[in-house]
Enzyme design. Structure first.
Site, PDB file in Angstrom:
ATOM      1  N   ASP A  11      26.521 -95.577 -25.733  1.00  0.00           N
ATOM      2  CA  ASP A  11      25.818 -94.440 -25.756  1.00  0.00           C
ATOM      3  C   ASP A  11      24.182 -95.161 -25.930  1.00  0.00           C
ATOM      4  O   ASP A  11      23.984 -95.754 -26.650  1.00  0.00           O
ATOM      5  CB  ASP A  11      25.953 -93.516 -26.989  1.00  0.00           C
ATOM      6  CG  ASP A  11      25.218 -92.179 -26.831  1.00  0.00           C
ATOM      7  OD1 ASP A  11      24.825 -91.652 -25.903  1.00  0.00           O
ATOM      8  OD2 ASP A  11      24.972 -91.463 -28.093  1.00  0.00           O
ATOM      9  N   ASP A 114      24.415 -90.718 -19.734  1.00  0.00           N
ATOM     10  CA  ASP A 114      24.037 -91.884 -20.600  1.00  0.00           C
ATOM     11  C   ASP A 114      25.229 -92.279 -21.363  1.00  0.00           C
ATOM     12  O   ASP A 114      24.905 -93.001 -22.701  1.00  0.00           O
ATOM     13  CB  ASP A 114      22.787 -91.364 -21.312  1.00  0.00           C
ATOM     14  CG  ASP A 114      22.979 -90.576 -22.432  1.00  0.00           C
ATOM     15  OD1 ASP A 114      23.981 -89.731 -22.498  1.00  0.00           O
ATOM     16  OD2 ASP A 114      22.455 -91.000 -23.601  1.00  0.00           O
ATOM     17  N   GLU A 115      26.361 -92.160 -21.341  1.00  0.00           N
ATOM     18  CA  GLU A 115      27.473 -92.189 -22.118  1.00  0.00           C
ATOM     19  C   GLU A 115      28.769 -92.892 -21.366  1.00  0.00           C
ATOM     20  O   GLU A 115      28.870 -92.203 -20.467  1.00  0.00           O
ATOM     21  CB  GLU A 115      27.848 -91.038 -22.620  1.00  0.00           C
ATOM     22  CG  GLU A 115      28.046 -91.307 -24.233  1.00  0.00           C
ATOM     23  CD  GLU A 115      28.614 -89.781 -24.565  1.00  0.00           C
ATOM     24  OE1 GLU A 115      29.594 -89.656 -25.208  1.00  0.00           O
ATOM     25  OE2 GLU A 115      27.889 -88.856 -24.500  1.00  0.00           O
TER      26      GLU A 115
HETATM   27 MG   LIG Z   1      22.534 -90.768 -25.893  1.00  0.00          MG
END
Ligand SMILES: [Mg+2]
Length: 368
Positions: A11, A114-115
């Site tokens: 993350d 974003d993961e």
């Molecule tokens: Mg994040």
């Protein structure tokens, strides 16, 4: 069980704000708030996202921009830096991050911009020490090549990996080996577990159950009287590290979605969010009727002139609690809406569907 896997969850740390900070060469100690024009505190839009310095003031995405201003004013009287997001910047950075991560995974699943989840079992030849070394390597490669911070969780299930990446944020790495899973959940608040929504957490608390180990020690039967039998079964499996460890590219066709076209293109964020809320409620009515839960949430925005953007996020477990999806949908909308642009259509969809319960548990489900 012979299907033990090693899952890494990555993350990115305050991704949007970090990308802007880099792009504009800003000081990360200064609270940065991305969103609509605050108009000196009188603006009617919302916060897209913000950096860690701004989070210390309690600011978060989807908050009214006027509320953010009240907590941390901008110039000339305050220190907050208010900016409108730079278009296209995040997608480009995201692609570079995902390229680095995907290289080392046997199976790879981008969960949002974003993961990502990585199944690295074969790559590290079943060696947990090697998995830890790999996470360190990925973290420094992302830092060196892209100057971006990231956090990693390593575990035998998606949930444990995901929670691990939250554990020492920012720039954290947390490993939970199979034999440490029970310990990981000891004194861990039920509400901190993805998949246990606020409603279930409240019901558990009313029965005097605050932590996962308290829930576990009650046993499935007694726990099933406090919440549903299905949820009880699931919570036991979480603590025993027996929930999903499947990493798969999200390509499921099966989904339920609703859309709304505005009679007139609009820039009224409150109106758009109200419509989005109605769509969410209608989708959840259908989910309830069909007795299914979902692992993917998607928001669609079509601007004036037909340009359409869809953004999605997958969660570590399939669930059916509307409050969780509502929060995610609002965040996805806030993060991707290009402030001040006129919107023609808004849509909401859930995917990666799962059957909710066996016939047997339905008999017991009188409370829901
Ligand atoms: Mg994040």
């Amino acid at each position: 069980m012979n299907d033990e896997r090693i899952i890494i969850h990555c993350d990115m740390d305050a991704f949007f704000a970090a990308v802007e900070t880099l792009h504009h060469d800003l000081n990360p100690e200064i609270p940065l708030i991305l969103g609509s024009d605050p108009q000196g505190g009188r603006g009617r839009g919302i916060v897209s996202t913000c950096n860690y310095a701004a989070r210390k003031y309690g600011i978060h995405s989807a908050m009214p921009i006027s509320e953010a201003w009240r907590r941390c004013p901008g110039a000339p009287h305050g220190t907050g830096l208010y900016m409108i997001s730079t278009r296209g910047l995040y997608r480009r950075a995201s692609r570079k991050v995902m390229e680095i991560l995907a290289k080392y995974a046997d199976k790879f699943e981008q969960a949002s911009i974003d993961e990502a989840y990585l199944d690295v079992t074969d790559y590290v030849k079943n060696d947990w020490d090697k998995a830890l070394a790999l996470a360190r390597q990925l973290q420094s490669e992302i830092k060196e090549k892209l100057q971006l911070g990231s956090s990693f969780g390593i575990g035998p299930t998606r949930i444990v990996a995901k929670m691990g990446s939250e554990e020492n944020k920012p720039a954290g790495i947390h490993i939970t080996r199979p034999e440490q899973v029970m310990e990981f959940f000891t004194q861990r608040a039920c509400r901190a577990v993805p998949g246990i929504g606020p409603a279930s957490a409240t019901r558990l608390a009313e029965c005097g159950i605050e932590t996962m180990d308290e829930a576990y020690s009650m046993g499935e039967l007694a726990l099933g009287r406090a919440i549903s039998e299905r949820s009880a079964k699931w919570m036991i499996r979480v603590v025993e590290g027996r929930t999903s460890n499947e990493v798969s590219p999200l390509r499921s066709r099966k989904s339920i979605g609703k859309e709304h076209t505005f009679s007139k293109d609009t820039t009224d964020v409150e109106l758009i969010l109200k419509r989005l809320e109605m769509l969410i409620e209608r989708v959840f009515e259908r989910m309830k009727k069909m007795q299914i839960c979902a692992r993917l949430v998607e928001v669609k925005i079509r601007y004036k002139g037909f340009e359409t953007h869809t953004v999605h996020r997958s969660i570590p477990v399939a669930m059916d609690e509307i409050s969780v999806f509502r929060r995610l949908a609002n965040r996805l909308f806030a993060e991707s809406y290009e402030q001040q642009r006129a919107v023609r259509l808004v849509g909401f969809r859930v995917g990666q569907l799962d059957m909710q319960a066996s016939k047997q548990t339905i008999l017991f489900n009188e409370e829901e």
